[in-house]
Structure formats: C-alpha cells, structure tokens
Design a protein around this motif. Structure first.
Motif, PDB file in Angstrom:
ATOM      1  N   TYR A  42      26.433  41.821  31.808  1.00  0.00           N
ATOM      2  CA  TYR A  42      26.444  40.412  31.902  1.00  0.00           C
ATOM      3  C   TYR A  42      26.688  39.623  30.698  1.00  0.00           C
ATOM      4  O   TYR A  42      27.168  38.401  30.750  1.00  0.00           O
ATOM      5  N   ARG A  43      25.845  39.668  30.015  1.00  0.00           N
ATOM      6  CA  ARG A  43      26.469  39.269  28.743  1.00  0.00           C
ATOM      7  C   ARG A  43      27.899  38.459  28.595  1.00  0.00           C
ATOM      8  O   ARG A  43      28.455  37.284  27.423  1.00  0.00           O
ATOM      9  N   ALA A  44      28.565  39.414  27.904  1.00  0.00           N
ATOM     10  CA  ALA A  44      30.578  39.674  27.944  1.00  0.00           C
ATOM     11  C   ALA A  44      30.609  38.350  29.476  1.00  0.00           C
ATOM     12  O   ALA A  44      31.921  37.614  29.017  1.00  0.00           O
ATOM     13  N   LEU A  45      29.691  37.886  30.533  1.00  0.00           N
ATOM     14  CA  LEU A  45      30.478  37.785  31.417  1.00  0.00           C
ATOM     15  C   LEU A  45      30.988  36.143  31.500  1.00  0.00           C
ATOM     16  O   LEU A  45      30.597  34.566  32.094  1.00  0.00           O
ATOM     17  N   GLU A  46      30.704  35.082  29.780  1.00  0.00           N
ATOM     18  CA  GLU A  46      30.496  33.860  29.052  1.00  0.00           C
ATOM     19  C   GLU A  46      31.449  33.189  30.022  1.00  0.00           C
ATOM     20  O   GLU A  46      32.728  34.174  29.790  1.00  0.00           O
ATOM     21  N   LYS A  47      31.587  32.019  30.678  1.00  0.00           N
ATOM     22  CA  LYS A  47      32.784  31.257  31.222  1.00  0.00           C
ATOM     23  C   LYS A  47      34.614  30.747  30.099  1.00  0.00           C
ATOM     24  O   LYS A  47      35.649  31.507  30.957  1.00  0.00           O
ATOM     25  N   GLY A  48      33.457  30.808  28.548  1.00  0.00           N
ATOM     26  CA  GLY A  48      34.942  31.182  27.787  1.00  0.00           C
ATOM     27  C   GLY A  48      35.483  32.348  28.414  1.00  0.00           C
ATOM     28  O   GLY A  48      36.879  32.556  28.370  1.00  0.00           O
ATOM     29  N   ASN A  49      34.991  33.644  28.332  1.00  0.00           N
ATOM     30  CA  ASN A  49      35.476  34.576  27.884  1.00  0.00           C
ATOM     31  C   ASN A  49      36.401  35.473  29.684  1.00  0.00           C
ATOM     32  O   ASN A  49      37.198  36.176  29.192  1.00  0.00           O
ATOM     33  N   VAL A  50      35.713  34.984  30.961  1.00  0.00           N
ATOM     34  CA  VAL A  50      36.331  34.949  31.574  1.00  0.00           C
ATOM     35  C   VAL A  50      38.016  34.167  31.954  1.00  0.00           C
ATOM     36  O   VAL A  50      38.160  35.012  32.400  1.00  0.00           O
ATOM     37  N   ASP A  51      37.652  32.634  31.437  1.00  0.00           N
ATOM     38  CA  ASP A  51      38.995  31.975  32.026  1.00  0.00           C
ATOM     39  C   ASP A  51      39.900  33.019  30.981  1.00  0.00           C
ATOM     40  O   ASP A  51      41.170  32.576  31.281  1.00  0.00           O
ATOM     41  N   ALA A  52      39.623  33.075  29.361  1.00  0.00           N
ATOM     42  CA  ALA A  52      40.856  34.173  28.019  1.00  0.00           C
ATOM     43  C   ALA A  52      41.028  35.036  29.387  1.00  0.00           C
ATOM     44  O   ALA A  52      42.366  35.389  28.976  1.00  0.00           O
ATOM     45  N   GLY A  53      40.103  35.865  29.367  1.00  0.00           N
ATOM     46  CA  GLY A  53      41.027  37.336  30.014  1.00  0.00           C
ATOM     47  C   GLY A  53      40.855  37.632  31.203  1.00  0.00           C
ATOM     48  O   GLY A  53      42.344  37.942  31.890  1.00  0.00           O
ATOM     49  N   SER A  54      41.321  35.662  32.693  1.00  0.00           N
ATOM     50  CA  SER A  54      42.089  35.580  33.849  1.00  0.00           C
ATOM     51  C   SER A  54      43.465  35.282  33.134  1.00  0.00           C
ATOM     52  O   SER A  54      44.017  35.868  33.467  1.00  0.00           O
ATOM     53  N   ALA A  55      43.556  35.161  31.799  1.00  0.00           N
ATOM     54  CA  ALA A  55      44.936  34.707  31.540  1.00  0.00           C
ATOM     55  C   ALA A  55      46.030  35.932  30.764  1.00  0.00           C
ATOM     56  O   ALA A  55      46.701  35.934  30.958  1.00  0.00           O
ATOM     57  N   VAL A  56      44.959  36.732  30.427  1.00  0.00           N
ATOM     58  CA  VAL A  56      45.522  38.257  30.197  1.00  0.00           C
ATOM     59  C   VAL A  56      45.822  38.886  31.405  1.00  0.00           C
ATOM     60  O   VAL A  56      47.029  38.850  31.620  1.00  0.00           O
ATOM     61  N   ILE A  57      44.980  38.759  32.183  1.00  0.00           N
ATOM     62  CA  ILE A  57      45.550  39.642  33.736  1.00  0.00           C
ATOM     63  C   ILE A  57      46.541  38.940  34.173  1.00  0.00           C
ATOM     64  O   ILE A  57      48.167  39.523  34.680  1.00  0.00           O
ATOM     65  N   ILE A  58      46.987  37.786  34.272  1.00  0.00           N
ATOM     66  CA  ILE A  58      48.553  36.816  34.336  1.00  0.00           C
ATOM     67  C   ILE A  58      49.318  37.033  33.719  1.00  0.00           C
ATOM     68  O   ILE A  58      50.539  37.438  34.251  1.00  0.00           O
ATOM     69  N   LEU A  59      48.983  37.238  32.533  1.00  0.00           N
ATOM     70  CA  LEU A  59      50.353  37.416  31.676  1.00  0.00           C
ATOM     71  C   LEU A  59      50.354  39.070  31.777  1.00  0.00           C
ATOM     72  O   LEU A  59      52.288  38.957  31.348  1.00  0.00           O
ATOM     73  N   GLU A  60      50.201  39.986  31.475  1.00  0.00           N
ATOM     74  CA  GLU A  60      50.359  41.222  32.145  1.00  0.00           C
ATOM     75  C   GLU A  60      51.074  41.131  33.453  1.00  0.00           C
ATOM     76  O   GLU A  60      52.196  41.986  33.411  1.00  0.00           O
ATOM     77  N   SER A  61      49.960  40.822  34.354  1.00  0.00           N
ATOM     78  CA  SER A  61      50.794  40.878  36.089  1.00  0.00           C
ATOM     79  C   SER A  61      52.105  40.974  35.600  1.00  0.00           C
ATOM     80  O   SER A  61      53.434  41.099  36.315  1.00  0.00           O
ATOM     81  N   TRP A  62      52.342  39.391  35.651  1.00  0.00           N
ATOM     82  CA  TRP A  62      54.082  38.407  34.447  1.00  0.00           C
ATOM     83  C   TRP A  62      54.970  39.174  34.625  1.00  0.00           C
ATOM     84  O   TRP A  62      56.176  40.242  34.406  1.00  0.00           O
ATOM     85  N   LEU A  63      54.409  40.101  32.902  1.00  0.00           N
ATOM     86  CA  LEU A  63      55.010  41.519  32.380  1.00  0.00           C
ATOM     87  C   LEU A  63      55.640  42.429  33.030  1.00  0.00           C
ATOM     88  O   LEU A  63      56.764  42.662  32.494  1.00  0.00           O
ATOM     89  N   GLU A  64      54.738  42.444  33.980  1.00  0.00           N
ATOM     90  CA  GLU A  64      55.335  44.187  35.217  1.00  0.00           C
ATOM     91  C   GLU A  64      56.300  44.189  35.417  1.00  0.00           C
ATOM     92  O   GLU A  64      56.665  44.511  35.640  1.00  0.00           O
ATOM     93  N   GLN A  65      56.115  42.063  35.977  1.00  0.00           N
ATOM     94  CA  GLN A  65      57.098  41.614  37.377  1.00  0.00           C
ATOM     95  C   GLN A  65      58.452  41.281  36.672  1.00  0.00           C
ATOM     96  O   GLN A  65      59.747  42.027  36.687  1.00  0.00           O
ATOM     97  N   PHE A  66      57.950  40.883  35.394  1.00  0.00           N
ATOM     98  CA  PHE A  66      59.491  40.666  34.324  1.00  0.00           C
ATOM     99  C   PHE A  66      59.644  41.107  32.656  1.00  0.00           C
ATOM    100  O   PHE A  66      58.769  40.791  32.434  1.00  0.00           O
ATOM    101  N   PRO A  67      59.468  42.399  32.906  1.00  0.00           N
ATOM    102  CA  PRO A  67      59.384  43.065  31.659  1.00  0.00           C
ATOM    103  C   PRO A  67      60.286  42.522  30.174  1.00  0.00           C
ATOM    104  O   PRO A  67      60.344  42.356  29.483  1.00  0.00           O
ATOM    105  N   GLU A  68      61.672  42.327  30.426  1.00  0.00           N
ATOM    106  CA  GLU A  68      62.335  41.327  29.966  1.00  0.00           C
ATOM    107  C   GLU A  68      63.499  40.554  29.645  1.00  0.00           C
ATOM    108  O   GLU A  68      64.032  40.160  31.440  1.00  0.00           O
TER     109      GLU A  68
END
Length: 141
Positions: free
Chosen positions: A115-141
């Motif tokens: 639960y301690r890791a679920l601080e709002k800033g961590n979640v938002d930055a983690g969401s940005a990672v998910i968004i970026l890695e998802s985009w990279l999977e679709q558009f690797p180059e």
C-alpha cells in the motif's frame, strides 16, 4: 542525459500529471516524476525544464477513453494538453489510448511495495510508463 531516440510520455490528469521517459532501442520506459496540476493546468516551466533536459524525439500523451472506446470529458482536456505541448514547445506529440493504464500501474506498484507504494505521484508516473511501453509495442521504430 538526452539519448537519441528517446520518447517522453505524459499521463494527463486534472490534479496530477505523470511523466515517463523511454527509448526505441530497448522498448522500455521508466518513471521520471509526477507534478501537480490545477484543474488540468500544469506548471509549464516544469514541463519546459523536462523537455530541455531530455530532448525527446516524440512526446506521447495518454488519451483517456471509456472502456467501449468512446470519449469522455477528460478526453477533450487531454487533447487540449497535447495541442498545447506541441504549440508551446514545437515537439512532435502523439496521442495513445491509455485505457486501464492506471489499474495496471497500481497493481504493479502494489505487487512491488504494498500500500505504501500507491502514493498518487508513483501511480501517475507508473501510468505514464504503461502508456509509453504500450505505444512502443505498437510503434517500435
């Protein structure tokens, strides 16, 4: 710090905006930060500082959609944020479907740190990672 082929992602929110950086070479991303927004308006100087520091080739902004793919009120605000990024800084901006990115980020953070890791800033930055890695999977180059 800037690396050729780097991509920056933003998880737009009305109170907080998460940021991640990644690269095409490894198709991976890592969280950078999250900063507060006031009714969806960020501190543009903070964004300018990040863009100048990392000099990304592309900026990906998560596009919040309903589960059926339809738009919601936040969708238009994320588009406006993306347009302002492009207009203010001249960076190439693409929008990417972010459905379930926050759920996935919260699950991963909880798994690694409870639960301690679920601080709002961590979640938002983690969401940005998910968004970026998802985009990279679709558009690797």
């Amino acid at each position: 710090m800037a690396a050729a082929g780097s991509i920056m992602a933003f998880d737009f929110g009305t109170r907080s905006i998460g940021v991640a950086i990644g690269q095409h070479v490894t198709c991976t991303a890592r969280p950078l930060t999250a900063f507060k927004a006031r009714d969806g308006v960020p501190d543009w100087q903070q964004i300018e500082k990040l863009l100048n520091e990392w000099r990304p080739d592309t900026v990906v902004v998560g596009l919040p959609l309903n589960m059926d793919g339809s738009e919601q009120p936040l969708t238009a605000r994320a588009r406006k944020f993306a347009n302002r990024l492009h207009g203010r800084f001249g960076v190439q901006v693409v929008l990417h479907d972010e459905r379930l990115s926050t759920v996935e980020a919260r699950a991963g953070l909880f798994e690694r740190g409870g639960y301690r890791a679920l601080e709002k800033g961590n979640v938002d930055a983690g969401s940005a990672v998910i968004i970026l890695e998802s985009w990279l999977e679709q558009f690797p180059e």
